[in-house]
Scaffold this motif. Structure first.
Motif, short mmCIF file in Angstrom:
data_model
loop_
_atom_site.label_atom_id
_atom_site.label_comp_id
_atom_site.label_asym_id
_atom_site.label_seq_id
_atom_site.Cartn_x
_atom_site.Cartn_y
_atom_site.Cartn_z
N GLY A 277 0.82 -1.19 0.00
CA GLY A 277 0.00 0.00 0.00
C GLY A 277 0.86 1.24 0.00
O GLY A 277 2.09 1.18 0.11
N PRO A 278 0.27 2.40 -0.12
CA PRO A 278 1.05 3.64 -0.13
C PRO A 278 1.75 3.85 1.20
O PRO A 278 1.20 3.59 2.27
CB PRO A 278 0.00 4.73 -0.39
N ALA A 279 2.99 4.31 1.13
CA ALA A 279 3.76 4.61 2.33
C ALA A 279 3.37 6.00 2.81
O ALA A 279 3.72 7.01 2.19
CB ALA A 279 5.25 4.55 2.04
N THR A 280 2.60 6.05 3.87
CA THR A 280 2.09 7.32 4.37
C THR A 280 2.78 7.66 5.68
O THR A 280 3.33 6.81 6.36
CB THR A 280 0.58 7.26 4.60
N GLY A 281 2.74 8.94 6.02
CA GLY A 281 3.36 9.39 7.25
C GLY A 281 4.36 10.49 6.96
O GLY A 281 4.65 10.82 5.81
N SER A 282 4.91 11.05 8.00
CA SER A 282 5.86 12.14 7.85
C SER A 282 7.17 11.60 7.32
O SER A 282 7.74 10.66 7.86
CB SER A 282 6.10 12.83 9.20
N GLY A 283 7.67 12.17 6.22
CA GLY A 283 8.95 11.75 5.67
C GLY A 283 8.93 10.37 5.09
O GLY A 283 9.91 9.66 5.15
#
Length: 840
Positions: A277-283
């Motif tokens: 899945g998409p890598a979400t989060g800060s940085g």
């Protein structure tokens, strides 16, 4: 009414003591659930004994067993809910009861409350409460009834070991409850019982009581004086950790060195391995490449510069790097995982923050498609995993699943990525000492060319980062990446990759050879290094295929941690190695100005000897030399006879003396000695089945006769090796070393049949071959393997028949292996003194 109050107080004391054992055990658990469940078991079991105090004994046990079963079901449901397990309750109960103790002792601290880690402490607490309540409350033996609680408390302290803070106040509270229990259970004086007793008798009774008390006090003081110093010394001592006696989960042979799988994935670049899945989060996308230096953030995300605060808009076309395995151990043959995995829950321990590091969080969902094995790819370093039962190695931040991976397994990972300040690399040093010895270790007999290349790359590069950058730039500028390069990262493979002629398959490879060569050269220049295997996954989500598999090296720097490097080629037309690396010529020795000829020297020496012998009055030189040689020969023959006799006695003792377990172990020792005598010692890390497979092919081929293959006769027949004149892939044209007869690529030293052989060309006309006598297969070792597994996993279960079969197979194997030696090697085999001292 007074009695009921007294026994209720005793029951409360017992329940409190058992609950304190749960408090101690809670020191290694996450949350307070274990304390609550142990306290519930204590109250339930002791309370039942108090309520049923007037019922017959045979009634209480069945009632207590039924309540224990019901309470265990409640514990399993609560634990499954906390761990978010979806399996049927019957399956969870069976797995928890069978594997509860090893899971508790191999779980990562803090231990997550799960059915398999909760059920054993809860059942133990219930049984301790039942035993203590029956003895103290029903039978009135309060002191004896406290013994089960003491055993449970001591067991909790032992299980916790050095993994939690000192249980000082808890221990004092436990002792205080014991004193209260003894005090409330003391019987008050009954004046009616002493109404008719005379004063003299009362005085005698009081005197005896005082004497008994004085004797008891003296005994306590003596015991305190004798044992007190030892107890005081143990207060500051580190307790024993029982976890060292239990083997944690191990990776399978498939996952022991996943670096070997890079070439297979490269040959199948379209094979679907994962859906991410998409890598979400800060940085979530990392900081990208930094020129020729390190890329990404310690093996985390790589791609373009910048970062995204969430969503997928900024992730299009970028990559996030998933880590599959970290390989820190190298012996000159294979890079291995060498990790210690501990059963873990959903929440994993976080890594200590590095100074001046940028911390970012990444959330990603991963679905397994065609990936096999047990290793789980994640963005390093994971802090929480849901959807899969895992074991975790905190040193490398890698995960393995509890079962083999199958298509459809889905798990979600939250990771914390620490990006150090790479501007500090130029002045950073590398650690040294025992703590990093494994990251500097290499196998014996490093090829001289590789050593010289390492010296050339480190020459003039005193700083640690300068040496790493020089190695990275050299490999990236001189070698080409191909997808059909043969697998292998042992010394011969790396030497051919680094220095082999380009026209014959050298100087090309997959990321396996690029990463392994960098790590080896780094260790030769004093840089702690390791190899990492993983995947470049699309940051926006999508399919990860075999073509996305990649290996990369990392170097350990002080204050920065493990920094990844990228030695992959930057140009499609790399420069030949010969342009920049020329081996240092060997300086020939300076000849003497007037060297005498051999005949002159020999004549002069002989003449001097004869004259000296003639001038003296003693025995002649020939007589003295003959006597000395004869005496030495007799001494050697005597020593050989003694060693031969001792060797036979040693074998007889190993195979006929002791229990069946001892004899099977002796047979395995005979196998180990035989392989060592054959020059093919058994590696210690192999399991019994792997050792048997290793032993099935130990003997080098017998000397053969070199001849030229007749035209039309294939030189890859059984018992024939190709040694190559100019002949290529079956047609006599130019070919690479070890090209197979069908024209496919071999490797350095590949024979015409695809097995390992010497350097040479293919099976063209006029190829030189070596004819060797056919050799029969070595005797099987299946009974010996079965016996040693029985000894290891079920001590005492082996019988005499198994021991005899194991001994016969060991002797037959040793005899057949010895028969493959030349005549003088067989003689040396029989009189070799090594087996007499190897296992002392």
């Amino acid at each position: 009414m007074v009695k009921w109050g007294r026994w209720s107080a005793v029951a409360a004391v017992l329940a409190g003591m058992i609950s304190l054992a749960g408090v101690v055990l809670g020191g290694i658990f996450a949350g307070s659930l274990i304390v609550e469940l142990v306290a519930g078991a204590a109250v339930g079991s002791v309370g039942l004994s108090l309520a049923a105090r007037r019922l017959p004994n045979w009634v209480v046990a069945p009632i207590s067993a039924g309540l224990l079963g019901a309470y265990t079901i409640v514990v399993l449901r609560v634990g499954a809910g906390r761990a978010e397990l979806s399996e049927p309750l019957a399956q969870i109960a069976r797995d928890s009861l069978v594997n509860g103790i090893p899971r508790l002792l191999t779980a990562m601290i803090p231990v997550e409350p799960a059915p398999d880690t909760l059920v054993v402490p809860v059942i133990a607490a219930w049984l301790a409460g039942l035993a203590g309540g029956e003895i103290a409350v029903r039978a009135g033996r309060v002191l004896l009834g406290m013994l089960p609680a003491v055993v449970l408390y001591a067991g909790a302290l032992y299980v916790v070991g050095p993994n939690a803070s000192v249980a000082g106040w808890t221990t004092l509270g436990f002792a205080g409850l014991a004193v209260v229990g003894m005090a409330v259970s003391a019987r008050p004086k009954n004046e009616t019982e002493l109404a008719g007793v005379s004063a003299a008798t009362r005085a005698k009774v009081r005197g005896r009581a005082l004497a008994g008390a004085a004797a008891g006090l003296a005994a306590v003081l003596v015991l305190a004086a004798a044992v007190g110093p030892w107890v005081g010394g143990q207060v500051a001592a580190t307790p024993v950790d029982p976890r060292k006696y239990v083997e944690p989960p191990q990776v399978d042979s498939l996952d022991e060195s996943p670096l070997n799988r890079i070439s297979g994935w490269a040959l199948s670049p379209e094979q679907r391995l994962l859906e991410v899945g998409p890598a979400t989060g800060s940085g979530a996308t990392g900081s990208g490449a930094t020129g020729g230096a390190a890329t990404g953030s310690s093996g985390a995300a790589t791609g373009g510069t910048g970062s995204t605060a969430g969503g997928t808009a900024g992730n299009k076309g970028r990559k996030v790097r998933l880590r599959l395995a970290v390989l820190p151990d190298y012996d000159g043959i294979t890079w291995r995982v060498g990790a210690t995995y501990r059963n873990a829950g959903r929440v994993l321990p976080t890594q200590p923050p590095m100074p001046d590091a940028t911390v970012s969080n990444v959330h990603q969902e991963i679905t397994v498609d065609g990936l096999t094995g047990r290793l789980l790819p994640v963005v390093p370093t994971p802090t929480q995993v849901t959807g899969a039962r895992v074991a975790y190695d905190a040193a490398t931040g890698t995960l393995i699943g509890s079962e083999q991976l199958t298509s459809g397994i889905k798990y979600t990972v939250d990771s914390q990525v620490q990006t150090p300040d790479y501007n500090l690399l130029a002045a950073a040093d590398v650690p040294s000492g025992d703590a990093v010895a494994r990251y500097l270790a290499i196998g014996d007999d490093v090829p001289e060319q590789i050593t010289r290349l390492a010296e050339q790359l480190s020459d003039g590069n005193g700083a640690a980062y300068d040496r790493a950058a020089a190695i990275e730039a050299f490999i990236a500028e001189h070698y080409r990446k191909v997808s059909d390069a043969p697998s292998g990262h042992a010394y011969p493979n790396l030497a051919f990759f680094l220095f082999g002629p380009r026209g014959q398959g050298g100087q090309v490879g997959t990321s396996e050879q690029f990463a392994a060569s960098f790590a080896l050269l780094a260790r030769l220049t004093g840089l702690p290094s390791r190899v990492v295997v993983g995947f470049d996954a699309p940051a926006a989500g999508g399919t990860v295929t075999g073509g996305d598999a990649i290996a990369w090296p990392e170097v350990l720097f002080d204050g920065l941690g493990w920094v990844p490097f990228d030695p992959m080629p930057k140009s499609k037309n790399p420069r030949p190695v010969e342009e920049d690396f020329i081996p240092k010529p060997t300086t020939p020795p300076t000849p003497p100005s007037e060297a005498p000829t051999v005949s002159q020297s020999a004549s002069a020496s002989a003449s001097a000897t004869v004259l000296a012998a003639g001038a003296g009055g003693g025995p002649g030189v020939v007589l003295v030399a003959g006597g000395t040689s004869g005496s030495l020969l007799l001494v050697l023959l005597g020593a050989a006879v003694v060693i031969l006799s001792m060797r036979r006695g040693l074998r007889r003792r190993r195979l006929t003396s002791g229990t069946p377990d001892d004899r099977i172990t002796g047979a395995w020792t005979e196998l180990s000695d035989a392989l060592r005598l054959a020059g093919h010692p058994l590696p210690r890390h192999l399991a019994a089945t792997e050792a048997a497979a290793y032993a099935a092919r130990p003997a080098p081929p017998k000397p053969g006769r070199l001849r030229r293959a007749a035209p039309g006769r294939p030189p890859d027949d059984a018992g024939m090796d190709v040694f190559g004149t100019a002949g290529g892939p079956g047609d006599g044209t130019a070919g690479g070393p070890g090209t197979k007869a069908d024209g496919t690529a071999g490797g350095p030293g590949t024979k015409a049949d695809g097995t390992t052989g010497g350097f040479g060309a293919g099976a063209g006309t006029g190829t030189l071959v070596v004819e060797r006598p056919a050799e029969s297969a070595l005797p099987p070792l299946d009974q010996l393997v079965a016996g040693i597994n029985t000894v290891g996993f079920a001590p005492g279960a082996a019988d005499d028949g198994q021991a005899e079969q194991a001994g016969r197979q060991a002797v037959a194997y040793s005899t057949a292996l010895r028969a493959r030696r030349s005549w003088w090697r067989r003689v040396w085999w029989s009189v070799h003194p090594g087996p007499l001292r190897w296992h002392r």
